[in-house]
Scaffold this active site. Structure first.
Site, PDB file in Angstrom:
ATOM      1  N   GLU A  51       0.847  -1.199   0.000  1.00  0.00           N
ATOM      2  CA  GLU A  51       0.000   0.000   0.000  1.00  0.00           C
ATOM      3  C   GLU A  51       0.877   1.242   0.000  1.00  0.00           C
ATOM      4  OE1 GLU A  51      -3.323   0.185   2.733  1.00  0.00           O
ATOM      5  OE2 GLU A  51      -3.231   2.365   2.744  1.00  0.00           O
ATOM      6  N   LYS A 183      -9.076 -15.359  15.522  1.00  0.00           N
ATOM      7  CA  LYS A 183      -9.229 -14.997  14.109  1.00  0.00           C
ATOM      8  C   LYS A 183     -10.673 -14.699  13.710  1.00  0.00           C
ATOM      9  CE  LYS A 183      -5.177 -17.809  13.264  1.00  0.00           C
ATOM     10  NZ  LYS A 183      -4.559 -18.963  12.673  1.00  0.00           N
ATOM     11  N   ASP A 259       1.117 -14.438  12.675  1.00  0.00           N
ATOM     12  CA  ASP A 259       0.020 -15.055  11.936  1.00  0.00           C
ATOM     13  C   ASP A 259      -0.883 -13.935  11.410  1.00  0.00           C
ATOM     14  OD1 ASP A 259      -2.267 -16.329  11.080  1.00  0.00           O
ATOM     15  OD2 ASP A 259      -2.178 -17.872  12.641  1.00  0.00           O
ATOM     16  N   HIS A 357     -10.823  27.063   4.452  1.00  0.00           N
ATOM     17  CA  HIS A 357     -10.124  28.243   3.930  1.00  0.00           C
ATOM     18  C   HIS A 357     -10.784  28.716   2.647  1.00  0.00           C
ATOM     19  CE1 HIS A 357      -6.291  28.729   6.224  1.00  0.00           C
ATOM     20  NE2 HIS A 357      -6.742  27.614   6.721  1.00  0.00           N
TER      21      HIS A 357
END
Ligand code: ADP
Length: 380
Positions: A51, A183, A259, A357
């Site tokens: 990424e 998990k 893991d 802004h």
């Protein structure tokens, strides 16, 4: 297989342990963010990711933390869990075993039986829950520097064998009955913790917020409330009160041989931001109750992963103080999450500032400059 490299990998190190039927290996780049100034240490954090922006953004957060004097962490709990499911002829009998396991008078005997499985497994407690005549017993134990799933499972098996004498009508349905909870996204981990429960905090100075993070304290605090607290609440989040903790957890897990499937619960995190010192400085913290890591066993012994652990000074077992390498690794995960939360929330707050802004009609030239600045962290 076309495109999948086969040569140049030590298959002996994985066969019978890490992967069956290998046909090659996947390559991943590793970037390093840091120095992360954490508890007085200067750490360089390895992150395996594809990424774009992730390492750069974490690195920017590390810079803001370092320029503000560093972050500090505390490990609140350290215990791996396994919860077998057993069934009895009646709910009354299941409740009898629940009473037996939760009676403090029986703890020493249970611990003696449980601890036989390893020099490092030490029973901390058992918490039970029932569904009709099914009983779920959540055993928690310390596991030294191992993440501990094998170790805790062996200890649990010892106890199940021992219980058969006094509870012959107990039918063991599964060594894992999902109350563990491994998990899977589950409230039990969020509330009780699993693995290492860590809090990491830092005070970011006003000038660092401006100079490094290109935003201001008030905007950060407001964004955190609206996004990470209220936004996640309306989404029905379960431990997801953060911007992108799982990004960092996944990248460090892959680099250091953890893991990756345990990213599910290890990424549970609540990020808190507060203005302090009369609104000038920022207090930021991440609270992560279920960081499941080890520095021995599983994928940690493979050459590349062990090199990444070595970079952090936590490779293998800590002989003087078993468990301290794994605990240090857990604090590094939380520290890197703190850095990355800081950077991404700042990028989003800066983006919002640019829009305000614009609304207040500053000159066109100023605006394009401001937009450039605000976008930089999002693009890089
Ligand atoms: P896990 O329980 O995470 O699956 P393993 O059982 O595969 O881990 O690996 C841990 C092994 O390493 C055990 O055999 C244990 O006895 C050994 N060991 C040696 N030193 C340590 C240590 N400091 N902490 C934990 N385990 C250790």
């Amino acid at each position: 297989m076309d495109g999948l490299p086969l040569d140049g990998f030590d298959y002996a190190s994985i066969l019978g342990q890490c992967c069956e039927l290998p046909v090659g290996y996947v390559q991943l780049p590793v970037g390093v963010a840091g120095p992360l100034l954490l508890d007085g240490r200067r750490l360089y954090v390895p992150m395996a990711t594809t990424e774009g922006c992730l390492v750069a953004s974490t690195n920017r957060g590390c810079k803001a933390i370092a320029e503000s004097g560093g972050a500090s962490s505390v490990v609140l709990k350290d215990g791996m869990t396994r919860a077998p499911a057993v069934r009895f002829p009646t709910a009354r009998r299941a409740a009898e075993l629940k009473g037996f396991l939760e009676n403090p008078a029986n703890f020493d005997t249970l611990a003696m039986v449980f601890n036989r499985s390893s020099r490092f497994a030490r029973l901390q407690g058992v918490k039970c829950s029932m569904a009709g005549r099914n009983l779920y017993m959540r055993f928690t134990c310390s596991t030294g520097d191992a993440m501990g799933m094998n170790m805790v499972s062996k200890g649990v098996q010892n106890v199940l064998d021992y219980l058969k004498d006094d509870f012959p009508d107990m039918d063991v349905i599964s060594i894992s009955g999902n109350f563990c909870s491994d998990k899977k996204s589950a409230a039990v981990n969020w509330i009780e913790g699993r693995g290492k429960s860590v809090v990491c905090e830092a005070i970011i100075k006003e000038d660092v917020v401006k100079k490094v993070l290109k935003t201001n304290v008030q905007a950060l605090v407001e964004l955190n409330v609206i996004k990470n607290l209220a936004g996640s609440a309306i989404a029905g989040a379960l431990g997801g009160f953060n911007a992108h903790a799982s990004n960092i957890v996944a990248a460090i897990f892959i680099a250091t041989g953890q893991d990756p499937a345990q990213n599910v619960e290890s990424s549970q995190c609540i990020t808190m931001l507060e203005a302090i010192n009369d609104g000038k400085d920022l207090h930021i913290s991440v609270t992560m109750p279920s960081i499941e890591v080890g520095t021995i066993g599983g994928g940690t012994q493979l050459a590349s992963q062990s090199a990444c652990l070595d970079l952090l000074g936590v490779k293998g077992a800590n002989r003087e103080s078993p468990g301290s390498n794994a605990r240090l690794l857990a604090t590094v995960v939380a520290g890197a999450v703190l850095a990355a939360e800081l950077s991404l929330i700042s990028a989003q707050a800066a983006g919002h500032l640019v829009q305000s802004h614009m609304k207040y009609n500053r000159s066109r030239r100023d605006m394009s400059k401001a937009a450039e600045e605000a976008d930089r962290p999002k693009k890089c």
